[in-house]
Scaffold this motif. Structure first.
Motif, PDB file in Angstrom:
ATOM      1  N   LEU A 178       0.843  -1.192   0.000  1.00 42.98           N
ATOM      2  CA  LEU A 178       0.000   0.000   0.000  1.00 42.98           C
ATOM      3  C   LEU A 178       0.877   1.241   0.000  1.00 42.98           C
ATOM      4  N   ALA A 179       0.618   2.150  -0.945  1.00 42.93           N
ATOM      5  CA  ALA A 179       1.376   3.400  -1.033  1.00 42.93           C
ATOM      6  C   ALA A 179       0.427   4.533  -1.390  1.00 42.93           C
ATOM      7  N   ARG A 182       4.574   7.316  -1.395  1.00 41.62           N
ATOM      8  CA  ARG A 182       5.019   7.009  -0.027  1.00 41.62           C
ATOM      9  C   ARG A 182       4.516   5.627   0.351  1.00 41.62           C
ATOM     10  N   ARG A 183       5.446   4.737   0.641  1.00 41.49           N
ATOM     11  CA  ARG A 183       5.104   3.377   1.017  1.00 41.49           C
ATOM     12  C   ARG A 183       4.550   3.360   2.443  1.00 41.49           C
ATOM     13  N   GLY A 213      -0.366   7.502  11.965  1.00 43.60           N
ATOM     14  CA  GLY A 213       0.133   7.559  10.601  1.00 43.60           C
ATOM     15  C   GLY A 213       0.870   6.322  10.142  1.00 43.60           C
ATOM     16  N   GLN A 214       0.972   5.312  10.993  1.00 47.75           N
ATOM     17  CA  GLN A 214       1.688   4.095  10.608  1.00 47.75           C
ATOM     18  C   GLN A 214       0.838   3.150   9.762  1.00 47.75           C
ATOM     19  N   GLY A 215      -0.494   3.356   9.749  1.00 49.18           N
ATOM     20  CA  GLY A 215      -1.339   2.555   8.860  1.00 49.18           C
ATOM     21  C   GLY A 215      -2.184   1.495   9.541  1.00 49.18           C
ATOM     22  N   LYS A 216      -2.442   1.640  10.844  1.00 46.60           N
ATOM     23  CA  LYS A 216      -3.235   0.633  11.564  1.00 46.60           C
ATOM     24  C   LYS A 216      -4.657   0.533  11.014  1.00 46.60           C
ATOM     25  N   SER A 217      -5.309   1.685  10.852  1.00 49.67           N
ATOM     26  CA  SER A 217      -6.676   1.671  10.324  1.00 49.67           C
ATOM     27  C   SER A 217      -6.700   1.181   8.877  1.00 49.67           C
ATOM     28  N   GLU A 257       5.451  -0.567  12.514  1.00 50.85           N
ATOM     29  CA  GLU A 257       6.499   0.460  12.460  1.00 50.85           C
ATOM     30  C   GLU A 257       7.183   0.379  11.106  1.00 50.85           C
ATOM     31  N   GLY A 258       7.259   1.519  10.407  1.00 51.03           N
ATOM     32  CA  GLY A 258       7.952   1.570   9.129  1.00 51.03           C
ATOM     33  C   GLY A 258       7.370   0.669   8.072  1.00 51.03           C
TER      34      GLY A 258
END
Length: 217
Positions: A12-13, A17-18, A40-44, A196-197
């Motif tokens: 997903l990007a 931005r990855r 902002g790490q993408g949990k949702s 993370e990352g």
């Protein structure tokens, strides 16, 4: 009979931005799986991808069978998003009927709702609305449930009652939970991932969480 939800091969990007690139996550019935990560790490996003409402490259498997659109299979998976998803005009009577749940059982656990059977969910406080939504998702007869920020808007007493509910219901299903109130996640989780990352890290100790920079505990 135990069941297993596994997720990997996600790409997903946004705007080059990855966001997610090296994901593996496993959730099993009989266990609560926690997911932590800074904003902002993408949990949702990860939860929406598992649910099938956010398209991207992925492999989502229930007992080794691929399922791209889990939202079409409420027997497999239900999802509590961050925002209120039940229309404000619906009465609690209608909601419990639609989810095939007994309001009397809910009222016994949460007696403050005893006079609200015919009230609209929109007439409840923010915490009351969230409590109803958590309950119907967790108590419904799906194999798995994902909860995104379930403790938002709840007072401390409600949070403790919800934690008791989750510990009871994990005997019947697998639960994947993320919340910025991370100490509750630490209390509940049998397995804990930190995002993370763009990667998920299965943590074993408090030191792992600190090393990943999530929090000082």
């Amino acid at each position: 009979m135990s069941h297993k939800l596994e997720v990997d091969s996600i790409q997903l990007a946004f705007n080059d931005r990855r966001i997610l690139s090296d994901i593996y996550l496993k959730c099993e019935t009989g266990k609560i799986t926690g997911l932590l990560g800074r904003n902002g790490q993408g949990k949702s996003c990860l939860m929406k991808i598992i649910y099938g409402s956010m398209p991207c490259e992925k492999s989502v498997r229930f007992d080794q069978k691929v399922q791209f659109e889990a939202f079409k299979r409420p027997d497999l998976l239900l999802y509590l998003p961050q925002f209120n998803f039940i229309p404000r005009s619906l009465s609690l009577k209608r909601i419990f009927k639609d989810f095939n749940l007994d309001f009397a059982v809910f009222q016994h656990r949460f007696p403050e709702f005893s006079s609200r059977y015919r009230s609209s969910v929109g007439s409840l406080s923010g915490g009351g609305q969230r409590l109803v939504e958590i309950y119907v998702i967790v108590k419904s007869s799906s194999c798995f449930a994902m909860l995104d920020e379930p403790f938002s808007h709840l007072n401390p007493m409600q949070i403790e009652k919800v934690k008791e509910l989750l510990l009871e219901e994990k005997e019947h299903k697998g639960l994947l939970i993320t919340d910025h109130m991370y100490r509750h996640i630490l209390d509940l989780s049998d397995n804990l991932y930190v995002l993370e990352g763009g990667k998920t890290h299965l943590t074993k100790t408090i030191e792992d969480i600190e090393m990943l920079g999530y929090a000082r505990l």
